[in-house]
Enzyme design. Structure first.
Site, PDB file in Angstrom:
ATOM      1  N   HIS A 298       0.862  -1.290  -0.042  1.00 48.11           N
ATOM      2  CA  HIS A 298       0.201  -0.119  -0.068  1.00 48.11           C
ATOM      3  C   HIS A 298       0.938   1.108  -0.054  1.00 48.11           C
ATOM      4  CE1 HIS A 298       1.156  -0.025   4.331  1.00 48.11           C
ATOM      5  NE2 HIS A 298       0.636   1.027   4.493  1.00 48.11           N
TER       6      HIS A 298
ATOM      7  N   HIS B 132       6.369   0.723   6.996  1.00 49.25           N
ATOM      8  CA  HIS B 132       5.239   1.593   6.279  1.00 49.25           C
ATOM      9  C   HIS B 132       5.718   2.560   5.192  1.00 49.25           C
ATOM     10  CE1 HIS B 132       1.221   1.122   7.984  1.00 49.25           C
ATOM     11  NE2 HIS B 132       1.877   0.845   9.227  1.00 49.25           N
TER      12      HIS B 132
ATOM     13  N   SER C 170       7.903   2.413  11.269  1.00 51.37           N
ATOM     14  CA  SER C 170       7.752   3.585  10.553  1.00 51.37           C
ATOM     15  C   SER C 170       9.096   3.666   9.894  1.00 51.37           C
ATOM     16  CB  SER C 170       7.625   4.682  11.537  1.00 51.37           C
ATOM     17  OG  SER C 170       8.214   5.892  10.923  1.00 51.37           O
TER      18      SER C 170
END
Length: 248
Positions: free
Chosen positions: A6, A115, A158
């Site tokens: 994503h 991410h 992160s």
């Protein structure tokens, strides 16, 4: 092979859920059509170009490309569980090398937990973020072989390795609440670059470099046998959580 990933800088308006339609001020049929057509054509081209081949697997550790964005939350895990791991995020990249029987490179798929949020919420352009940049680098280097940097257990992982800081003072945010003087709006994570574009390139390049090494130097274990899977369904509305003192 299909693998999910994503980006936080994608187009909106392609689902019937309100959350995905707010920023686009409603449903956008052109967005949905483009995504459906792109997925369809990708599957069609892959199917039409299938050839007998081999799949090799390899894995290795990639450090300094990710941090735990909730380290205080991680410490709430039982000590015996935390002692099983060297790091507070998963640092392992797993890669599949795909090649034809004559040795012609066909592409690779890798999985690494981080991410795609190197591009922050001030960005107004569509971006594949660090995963997209890693894919672009690999495909440019291996043309026409394909590349799919997939996602794994990225829950609190992160890419903003400088960590969260208060944009008004430059001081670290309050770790437990991710706030600055009680406000979450001023707590922004960044890094490792001087801005979000440079950070995207740095984290993407680190993933590319590791994938390149795994692909070319040590991907020598051939996969064979049947495909297995694991599936688990949990009804969270009927799930009981017990605390240390027995309450829930």
């Amino acid at each position: 092979m299909l693998s999910g990933t994503h980006t936080h800088s994608g187009p909106a308006g392609y689902l019937q859920y309100l959350l995905f339609d707010i920023t686009s001020l409603g449903f956008v049929h052109e967005t949905l059509d483009a995504m459906v057509e792109g997925i369809f054509q990708s599957i069609k081209r892959a199917h039409e170009s299938t050839v007998p081949g081999r799949v090799y697997v390899n894995s290795g550790e990639l450090l300094e490309a990710s941090i735990n964005r909730s380290p205080t939350g991680y410490l709430n895990n039982p000590l015996e569980e935390r002692l099983r791991y060297q790091h507070d995020t998963d640092k392992t990249m797993t890669l599949l090398r795909l090649e034809a029987q004559d040795g012609t490179p066909l592409g690779m798929v890798n999985w690494f937990a981080v991410h795609p949020t190197s591009m922050n919420n001030t960005n107004t352009l569509i971006s594949g973020d660090n995963k997209g940049y890693a894919s672009q680098l690999f495909e440019e280097a291996m043309n026409p072989a394909g590349s799919l940097p997939g996602q794994t257990n990225c829950g609190d992982v992160s890419p903003n390795t400088k960590g969260p800081r208060c944009i008004d003072t430059g001081l670290p945010c309050e770790l437990a609440s991710s706030t600055c003087d009680g406000r979450v709006q001023n707590c922004i994570a960044s890094g490792p670059g001087k801005d979000m574009v440079e950070s995207t390139k740095i984290i993407g390049t680190m993933q590319f470099d590791k994938a390149w090494d795994l692909y070319h130097n040590t991907a020598s274990t051939v996969l064979s046998g049947p495909v297995q899977y694991v599936r688990q369904t949990i009804d969270m509305s009927n799930f009981t959580v017990y605390t240390e003192n027995g309450t829930f």
